[in-house]
Design a protein around this motif. Structure first.
Motif, short mmCIF file in Angstrom:
data_model
loop_
_atom_site.label_atom_id
_atom_site.label_comp_id
_atom_site.label_asym_id
_atom_site.label_seq_id
_atom_site.Cartn_x
_atom_site.Cartn_y
_atom_site.Cartn_z
N ARG A 1 0.83 -1.21 0.00
CA ARG A 1 0.00 0.00 0.00
C ARG A 1 0.86 1.26 0.00
O ARG A 1 0.54 2.24 -0.69
CB ARG A 1 -0.93 0.00 1.20
CG ARG A 1 -1.85 1.21 1.25
CD ARG A 1 -2.94 1.06 2.28
NE ARG A 1 -3.82 2.21 2.27
CZ ARG A 1 -4.89 2.34 3.04
NH1 ARG A 1 -5.21 1.37 3.89
NH2 ARG A 1 -5.63 3.42 2.99
N LYS A 2 1.94 1.25 0.77
CA LYS A 2 2.79 2.44 0.85
C LYS A 2 3.42 2.80 -0.49
O LYS A 2 3.76 3.96 -0.74
CB LYS A 2 3.89 2.22 1.89
CG LYS A 2 3.42 2.07 3.33
CD LYS A 2 2.70 3.29 3.82
CE LYS A 2 2.32 3.15 5.28
NZ LYS A 2 1.27 4.10 5.67
N LEU A 3 3.62 1.81 -1.35
CA LEU A 3 4.27 2.05 -2.64
C LEU A 3 3.33 2.63 -3.69
O LEU A 3 3.79 3.16 -4.71
CB LEU A 3 4.87 0.74 -3.16
CG LEU A 3 6.03 0.16 -2.37
CD1 LEU A 3 6.34 -1.26 -2.84
CD2 LEU A 3 7.27 1.04 -2.47
N GLU A 4 2.04 2.53 -3.47
CA GLU A 4 1.08 2.94 -4.50
C GLU A 4 1.17 4.44 -4.78
O GLU A 4 1.21 5.26 -3.87
CB GLU A 4 -0.34 2.60 -4.05
CG GLU A 4 -0.63 1.11 -4.06
CD GLU A 4 -2.06 0.79 -3.65
OE1 GLU A 4 -2.61 1.52 -2.80
OE2 GLU A 4 -2.62 -0.18 -4.18
N GLY A 5 1.23 4.78 -6.07
CA GLY A 5 1.18 6.18 -6.49
C GLY A 5 2.44 6.98 -6.27
O GLY A 5 2.43 8.21 -6.43
N ARG A 6 3.54 6.33 -5.94
CA ARG A 6 4.78 7.07 -5.68
C ARG A 6 5.47 7.47 -6.98
O ARG A 6 5.27 6.86 -8.02
CB ARG A 6 5.73 6.23 -4.83
CG ARG A 6 5.16 5.79 -3.49
CD ARG A 6 4.94 6.95 -2.54
NE ARG A 6 4.33 6.52 -1.29
CZ ARG A 6 3.97 7.35 -0.32
NH1 ARG A 6 4.16 8.65 -0.46
NH2 ARG A 6 3.41 6.88 0.78
N GLU A 7 6.30 8.49 -6.89
CA GLU A 7 7.04 8.97 -8.05
C GLU A 7 8.25 8.10 -8.37
O GLU A 7 8.58 7.87 -9.54
CB GLU A 7 7.50 10.42 -7.82
CG GLU A 7 6.37 11.43 -7.74
CD GLU A 7 5.65 11.59 -9.06
OE1 GLU A 7 6.34 11.72 -10.10
OE2 GLU A 7 4.41 11.59 -9.05
N ASN A 8 8.93 7.61 -7.35
CA ASN A 8 10.17 6.86 -7.55
C ASN A 8 10.15 5.48 -6.93
O ASN A 8 10.72 4.54 -7.50
CB ASN A 8 11.35 7.66 -6.97
CG ASN A 8 11.56 8.98 -7.68
OD1 ASN A 8 11.92 9.00 -8.85
ND2 ASN A 8 11.32 10.09 -6.99
N LEU A 9 9.56 5.32 -5.75
CA LEU A 9 9.55 4.03 -5.08
C LEU A 9 8.75 3.01 -5.89
O LEU A 9 7.60 3.26 -6.26
CB LEU A 9 8.94 4.15 -3.68
CG LEU A 9 9.83 4.81 -2.62
CD1 LEU A 9 9.04 5.06 -1.34
CD2 LEU A 9 11.07 3.97 -2.34
N ARG A 10 9.37 1.86 -6.15
CA ARG A 10 8.74 0.82 -6.96
C ARG A 10 8.64 -0.52 -6.23
O ARG A 10 7.74 -1.30 -6.51
CB ARG A 10 9.53 0.61 -8.26
CG ARG A 10 9.48 1.78 -9.21
CD ARG A 10 8.09 1.96 -9.79
NE ARG A 10 8.02 3.11 -10.68
CZ ARG A 10 7.71 4.34 -10.30
NH1 ARG A 10 7.44 4.59 -9.02
NH2 ARG A 10 7.68 5.34 -11.17
N TYR A 11 9.56 -0.77 -5.29
CA TYR A 11 9.60 -2.09 -4.67
C TYR A 11 9.88 -1.96 -3.17
O TYR A 11 10.49 -0.99 -2.72
CB TYR A 11 10.67 -2.97 -5.32
CG TYR A 11 10.45 -3.19 -6.78
CD1 TYR A 11 9.46 -4.06 -7.23
CD2 TYR A 11 11.21 -2.50 -7.74
CE1 TYR A 11 9.23 -4.24 -8.59
CE2 TYR A 11 10.99 -2.68 -9.09
CZ TYR A 11 9.99 -3.55 -9.51
OH TYR A 11 9.76 -3.72 -10.85
N GLY A 12 9.43 -2.97 -2.45
CA GLY A 12 9.66 -3.03 -1.02
C GLY A 12 10.12 -4.41 -0.60
O GLY A 12 9.71 -5.42 -1.18
#
Length: 314
Positions: A257-268
């Motif tokens: 959920r935290k990664l959704e819609g981010r500009e740069n973050l793609r993976y966790g």
């Protein structure tokens, strides 16, 4: 696009892995060997260990049986301080946190040097879990030495050459950590420039705080690593709301959920500790995540597991 293998190492706490330096090295190197087994040569890899992975060294590394067999972590710490009170007086401030000052120069070098060897052996960027400790530094005249009076939950990020790239403090502390007289760290070391681009390291609770995830994204990180030690039953009631299930909240509100819609973050990448440290019991299913999706997940919230996913990054 470049292929990168993301590996979360789920680890179970066992006394025999922490009683002496040789056992700890064998444990770490063995886990790293499993983590990279079968991966293509030349393809990059990031390995991550859980929060508090090195913490048992404080209590179990070459300590007397009366410390090892104490009923609680607090009792174990007090027994060790009683046995070594003269050394403790000169180790740190007059506070229960002096335990971590007392043990820092005995534990930190083993932790750092073992993971340096592991990173070189596995040819990987490695997040070395975390340790409760004052900041420990090294310079030629002093060797390893404590740097400051504060005690933090600290993580290391190492490159494939075995060099420490960053010493990352946890910012937001749990009740158990505050009762252990830890201090929250500041922002600055969490995003690391690597040969694979910018990688963020947010220790456990920090990755649930929106403003820290936002700062990692704004700093250009494509990967956020969340080393975790969840002191609750995975299938039990959530600590904040007993009507919800702990593990379901982790999966619903966690990295996907935290990664959704981010500009740069793609993976966790979320490696989780499990097992028992005195009166503390840890459970959790380690995972690799993309925006709104689980890329790989451990089968069970207990026991060792190697959780891997191959991703493509710019």
């Amino acid at each position: 696009m470049k292929p990168v293998h993301l590996v979360a190492l789920q680890t179970e706490l066992r006394l025999e892995h922490y009683r002496d330096a040789g056992a700890f090295r064998a444990r770490v190197l063995g886990l790293c060997s499993r983590a990279v087994e079968g991966l293509p040569e030349g393809e990059a890899r990031v390995l991550a260990f859980p929060e508090a992975f090195a913490l048992p060294l404080v209590f179990w590394l070459e300590t007397p049986e009366e410390v090892v067999r104490a009923p609680t972590a607090l009792a174990a710490g007090l027994r060790l301080l009683r046995l070594r009170w003269r050394e403790a007086l000169g180790s740190g401030p007059p506070s229960p946190s002096v335990l971590f000052h007392l043990r820092a120069l005995e534990v930190w070098p083993l932790w750092e040097e073992t993971f340096a060897q592991a990173a070189k052996q596995s040819g990987a960027y490695v997040v070395a879990g975390s340790l409760f400790s004052p900041l420990v530094d090294w310079e030629p005249a002093q060797g390893y030495h404590r740097n400051g009076r504060g005690v933090y939950n600290l993580s290391l990020v190492l490159n494939p050459q075995g060099r420490v790239l960053s010493r990352v403090p946890k910012v937001n502390l749990t009740k158990d950590e505050r009762q252990s007289f830890l201090q929250g760290g500041g922002w600055g070391a969490q995003v690391v420039q690597t040969g694979l681009g910018r990688v963020a390291n947010l220790i456990c609770l920090d990755a649930f705080h929106e403003h820290l995830v936002e700062q990692c994204d704004a700093a250009g990180a494509w990967l956020v690593v969340q080393p975790s030690a969840n002191a609750a039953r995975w299938e039990g009631p959530w600590s904040a709301d007993p009507d919800q299930v702990e593990g379901q909240v982790w999966l619903q509100e966690g990295l996907a959920r935290k990664l959704e819609g981010r500009e740069n973050l793609r993976y966790g990448l979320n490696p989780m500790l499990n097992g028992d440290l005195y009166n503390l019991h840890f459970e959790g299913r380690s995972g690799v995540y993309g925006p709104g999706q689980i890329l790989a997940l451990a089968d069970a919230p207990v026991g060792d597991a190697v959780v891997r996913a191959r991703v493509e990054v710019p």
